[in-house]
Design a protein around this motif. Structure first.
Motif, short mmCIF file in Angstrom:
data_model
loop_
_atom_site.label_atom_id
_atom_site.label_comp_id
_atom_site.label_asym_id
_atom_site.label_seq_id
_atom_site.Cartn_x
_atom_site.Cartn_y
_atom_site.Cartn_z
N LYS A 68 0.86 -1.19 0.00
CA LYS A 68 0.00 0.00 0.00
C LYS A 68 0.89 1.22 0.00
CE LYS A 68 -4.26 -1.18 2.42
NZ LYS A 68 -5.07 -0.97 3.62
N ASN A 73 -3.56 3.58 -1.63
CA ASN A 73 -3.71 2.80 -2.86
C ASN A 73 -3.11 1.41 -2.65
OD1 ASN A 73 -4.73 5.07 -4.37
ND2 ASN A 73 -2.61 5.82 -4.57
N PHE A 75 -1.58 -2.15 -4.28
CA PHE A 75 -0.97 -2.71 -5.49
C PHE A 75 -0.67 -4.18 -5.24
CE2 PHE A 75 0.18 1.70 -4.95
CZ PHE A 75 -0.02 2.26 -6.21
N MET A 88 -0.18 -2.38 -15.66
CA MET A 88 -1.05 -2.11 -14.53
C MET A 88 -2.50 -2.12 -14.99
SD MET A 88 -0.56 1.19 -12.08
CE MET A 88 0.79 0.78 -11.02
N GLU A 130 0.58 -5.40 -12.27
CA GLU A 130 0.06 -4.91 -10.99
C GLU A 130 -1.44 -4.65 -11.08
OE1 GLU A 130 2.38 -1.53 -9.69
OE2 GLU A 130 3.97 -2.88 -8.99
N VAL A 132 -4.30 -2.69 -9.35
CA VAL A 132 -4.31 -1.54 -8.44
C VAL A 132 -5.73 -1.19 -8.01
CG1 VAL A 132 -4.20 0.04 -10.43
CG2 VAL A 132 -3.62 0.90 -8.18
N SER A 149 -5.48 8.24 -7.26
CA SER A 149 -4.68 8.17 -8.49
C SER A 149 -3.91 9.48 -8.72
CB SER A 149 -5.54 7.81 -9.70
OG SER A 149 -6.59 8.72 -9.89
N TYR A 199 -1.37 1.09 -18.70
CA TYR A 199 -2.38 1.01 -17.64
C TYR A 199 -3.71 0.77 -18.35
CZ TYR A 199 -5.89 2.38 -14.19
OH TYR A 199 -6.98 2.39 -13.35
#
Ligand SMILES: [Zn+2]
Length: 420
Positions: A68, A73, A75, A88, A130, A132, A149, A199
């Motif tokens: 974290k 956030n 991950f 991601m 990852e 997220v 974010s 992402y």
């Protein structure tokens, strides 16, 4: 009205992805469930934190490494063939006060499902992957938005935090303290440790285009940036009874002309341009007084930066054109401009190829609303998929998306990452 649980029990589950998504969405939906079967998981609340913990358990079950950052956030990392960059995918798990069970959660759980399928097949993606969970995307905590974010991308200035008050009167420091972090750790939220090669975010459409075209999934062609222009019409206030029609300088009459013709202005700029007047103040504001001044705000958006510039100019020109040859004057002031996030054409092409491999029609849709992908997209390549929303309803307990449609989105996005 059929409630969420009834709709869920009627779902068709014909493979293990559908079965798992169904089970997990139901499980998360129990956290912060409201009386009328909606969801209430405010950013930085106990409910948001519990939902994160649930997802962390599932991440740990398949051996993902979880961490974290100072903004809360989460991950979860799944090892790829090469650790020099990361892929991601994810979204948020907070909701608006009486929201639904798909906005946000669908993006997190579909990203986790991709990894789960890779884990079962002992497949390694090209880069570390990852999943997220960004904190407080909806911004109901501090009347902001994309909090986690933006912190992750270093987009929040300290001065903004000083202005924050939550609905219970708590300061930013109190709220962030409750999740075991502090201002310094928040401002230094880890940030991308490595280059993000891509992402991707799956999100419910929150509109009806896919439903109308009878398609489960669509490719987001760009994320619109919001602009706000304050437009003030100045006339002269007067008595509603004793001022003859020929002698009036009624600011609201001009403002009304402006508003009623604004849709044509937006349409003339581009097919993706939108413009709205949702707030207006009429002064002095008496039933028997001719309006002397009207102040309104135009929210105008487009997914393309050049079109957005054209739209801003068109709104201002329109205001001046309307008052030309009249006794009314006007001022315009651009108060906010958030740049749109374009999606690279190679990314769209690659996504189209994934759609075709799954016999899906690759429709393109603009995103009018902001998403966490907007923050990440300021520096890194992003891709987004929209999934059909029944009736286009969102931010409501009525929000619903079929599990089958989410399963299609998982298959397409998994294929997309496997072909990067
Ligand atoms: Zn969302």
């Amino acid at each position: 009205m059929r409630v969420f649980t009834e709709k869920m029990s009627a779902e068709k589950l014909d493979d293990r992805t559908s079965e798992r998504l169904h089970r997990r969405i139901l499980e998360i939906s129990k956290i912060g469930r409201t009386e009328n079967e909606g969801a209430k998981r405010m950013g930085y609340s106990e409910a948001e934190s519990q939902a994160k913990s649930k997802v962390i358990e599932w991440m740990a079950d398949i051996g993902m490494h979880v961490r974290k950052d100072g903004a809360g956030n989460v991950f979860g990392t799944y090892k790829g063939a090469d650790d020099s960059k990361v892929f991601m995918a994810g979204s948020h798990i907070d909701t608006v006060p009486d929201g639904g069970h798909f906005d946000g959660a669908a993006g997190v759980l579909t990203a986790l499902e991709i990894v789960t399928l890779w884990h079962e097949a002992s497949y390694r993606p090209k880069y570390d992957f990852e999943v997220v969970i960004f904190s407080d995307e909806e911004g109901s905590r501090f009347s902001s938005g994309l909090t986690g974010s933006r912190a992750f991308m270093g987009m929040i200035e300290e001065a903004e935090l000083d202005k924050y008050r939550d609905p219970f009167g708590q300061t930013f420091d109190e709220v962030i303290g409750n999740i075991g972090s502090n201002r310094e750790q928040f401002l230094n939220a880890e940030g991308p440790a490595k280059q993000i090669a891509m992402y991707a975010e799956i999100h419910i459409e929150q509109a009806k285009q896919l439903e109308e075209k009878n398609l489960p999934v669509g490719i987001v062609s760009g994320i619109a940036g919001a602009t706000r222009t304050k437009v003030t019409f100045h006339g002269v206030a007067g008595h509603a009874g004793s001022t003859p029609m020929t002698e009036r300088k009624d600011a609201l009459v001009k403002a009304s002309e402006f508003i009623s013709t604004l849709p044509e202005i937006a349409k003339s700029v581009s097919p993706t341009a939108v413009a709205t007047v949702g707030k207006m103040t009429v002064s002095p504001g008496g039933v028997n007084v001719i309006p002397g001044q009207v102040e309104l705000v135009v929210d105008a958006r487009d997914i393309d930066e050049a079109h957005q510039s054209k739209l801003i100019q068109a709104v201002a020109d329109h205001a001046h054109d309307i008052v030309k040859d009249s006794d009314i004057t006007v001022d315009t002031d651009l108060t906010t401009r958030i740049l749109p996030i374009p999606i690279d054409s190679e990314i769209i092409d690659s996504m189209e190829a994934s759609f075709k491999r799954h016999d899906l029609l690759p429709i393109h849709l603009p995103s009018g609303a902001g998403h966490d992908a907007m923050s990440v997209g300021t520096q890194f390549p992003v891709a987004m998929l929209f999934v059909r929303s029944i009736g286009g309803i969102s931010h409501s307990p009525e929000e619903f998306t079929h599990i089958e449609d989410l399963t299609q989105a998982v298959k397409v996005l998994k294929d997309f990452f496997e072909n990067q």
